[in-house]
Design an enzyme around this catalytic site. Structure first.
Site, mmCIF file in Angstrom:
data_model
loop_
_atom_site.group_PDB
_atom_site.id
_atom_site.type_symbol
_atom_site.label_atom_id
_atom_site.label_comp_id
_atom_site.label_asym_id
_atom_site.label_seq_id
_atom_site.Cartn_x
_atom_site.Cartn_y
_atom_site.Cartn_z
ATOM 1 C CB CYS A 78 2.985 33.797 -57.144
ATOM 2 S SG CYS A 78 1.900 35.094 -56.517
ATOM 3 C CB CYS A 188 -2.964 36.240 -61.821
ATOM 4 S SG CYS A 188 -3.403 35.317 -60.326
HETATM 5 N N1 DGL Z 1 -1.145 33.350 -58.406
HETATM 6 C C1 DGL Z 1 -0.877 34.687 -57.949
HETATM 7 C C2 DGL Z 1 -0.288 35.516 -59.098
HETATM 8 O O1 DGL Z 1 0.202 34.961 -60.060
HETATM 9 C C3 DGL Z 1 -2.130 35.183 -57.315
HETATM 10 C C4 DGL Z 1 -1.990 36.262 -56.379
HETATM 11 C C5 DGL Z 1 -2.976 36.402 -55.273
HETATM 12 O O2 DGL Z 1 -2.947 35.588 -54.348
HETATM 13 O O3 DGL Z 1 -3.685 37.412 -55.290
HETATM 14 O O4 DGL Z 1 -0.264 36.725 -59.053
#
Ligand code: DGL
Length: 259
Positions: A78, A188
């Site tokens: 993430c 993301c």
């Molecule tokens: N998968 C997360 C990232 O790479 C998402 C973040 C979220 O939950 O807003 O930033």
């Protein structure tokens, strides 16, 4: 951590929800003999609209959850959690490799110099000092355009990766950049699940970059350096854990891993 037991233990992978499954796919491809525990904090997603301090606390809770289940290494799949918590966690949990995710700006810069690079990411990722430092250190003569992408994480969390709702949200975000950018960074881990829909809007000739293969290669490197890579010959397995804990979430998670 050079004992045989450490080699046999799983790799812990975490995300705010389902996005890190795009990273998990790359990890399974790179390290097919490893076991993985994937923790999605679906109950608290999206992280990208929270404060850095809130995300730091949630990320540490996820790390503790994975360590209690015997993780030998942690992959923060993430970008948002990495930006808010990686430095803190690496200082506190010094005896375990912690691999993070960051927007893949470098490969986009190498792809074409003097180009315009659109970085799609969460509002929190784009606001961190870490992102500013990364962009400044690698951008060279390229223009980096940060685009905070509201609404995309929620779609993927609901298992929606194509269709009218996805297209409408993406058009709202991307239409003004069509014909004006040379590449897109998916900053993301949720966004690779929307790659097809994004390409259909920005054009198939505009390459999309994500950091997942780089994270997988870095994870292998760290396991080798620490002598904790598995010597198992058969395929490993993946255990899903989510804070939401409902059957629907697990069904979507398994479908995303299979796509
Ligand atoms: N998968 C997360 C990232 O790479 C998402 C973040 C979220 O939950 O807003 O930033």
């Amino acid at each position: 951590m050079t004992d045989k037991c450490a080699c046999d233990r799983p790799i812990g992978v975490l995300d705010s929800g389902m996005g890190g499954i795009s990273t998990l796919k790359a990890l399974v491809a790179e390290l097919p003999h490893e076991n993985f525990i994937y923790y999605g904090d679906d109950k608290n997603a999206p992280y990208g609209l929270k404060t850095a301090e809130e995300v730091r606390v949630l990320t540490e809770n996820a790390v503790v959850f994975l360590l209690e289940r015997g993780a030998k290494a942690i992959v923060i799949a993430c970008n948002t959690a990495t930006g808010a918590a990686a430095t803190y966690l690496r200082e506190k949990y010094t005896d375990i490799p912690i691999i993070g995710a960051e927007p893949a700006i470098k490969p986009a810069v190498s792809y074409r110099h003097r180009s315009k690079i659109l970085v799609m990411a969460t509002p929190l990722t784009l606001s961190t000092e870490r992102f500013g430092r990364l962009a400044d250190s690698v951008k060279g003569d390229c223009d980096i355009i940060g685009l905070p992408c509201h609404g995309l994480v929620e779609l993927v969390e609901a298992g929606k990766t194509e269709g009218d709702e996805v297209d409408k949200t993406l058009h709202g975000l991307l239409d003004r950049y069509v014909g004006r950018i040379d590449s897109v960074v998916l900053g993301c881990t949720h966004y690779p699940f929307l790659s097809k829909a994004i390409s259909a809007i920005v054009g198939e000739n505009v390459p999309l970059f994500d950091g997942n293969r780089g994270i997988a290669a870095e994870t292998r490197r760290r396991l080798e350096t620490e002598h904790i890579i598995s010597d198992r010959r058969e395929d490993g397995n993946v255990l899903f854990e989510t804070s939401a804990g409902d059957a629907d979430t697990l069904r979507i998670a398994r479908r995303l891993l299979g796509t």
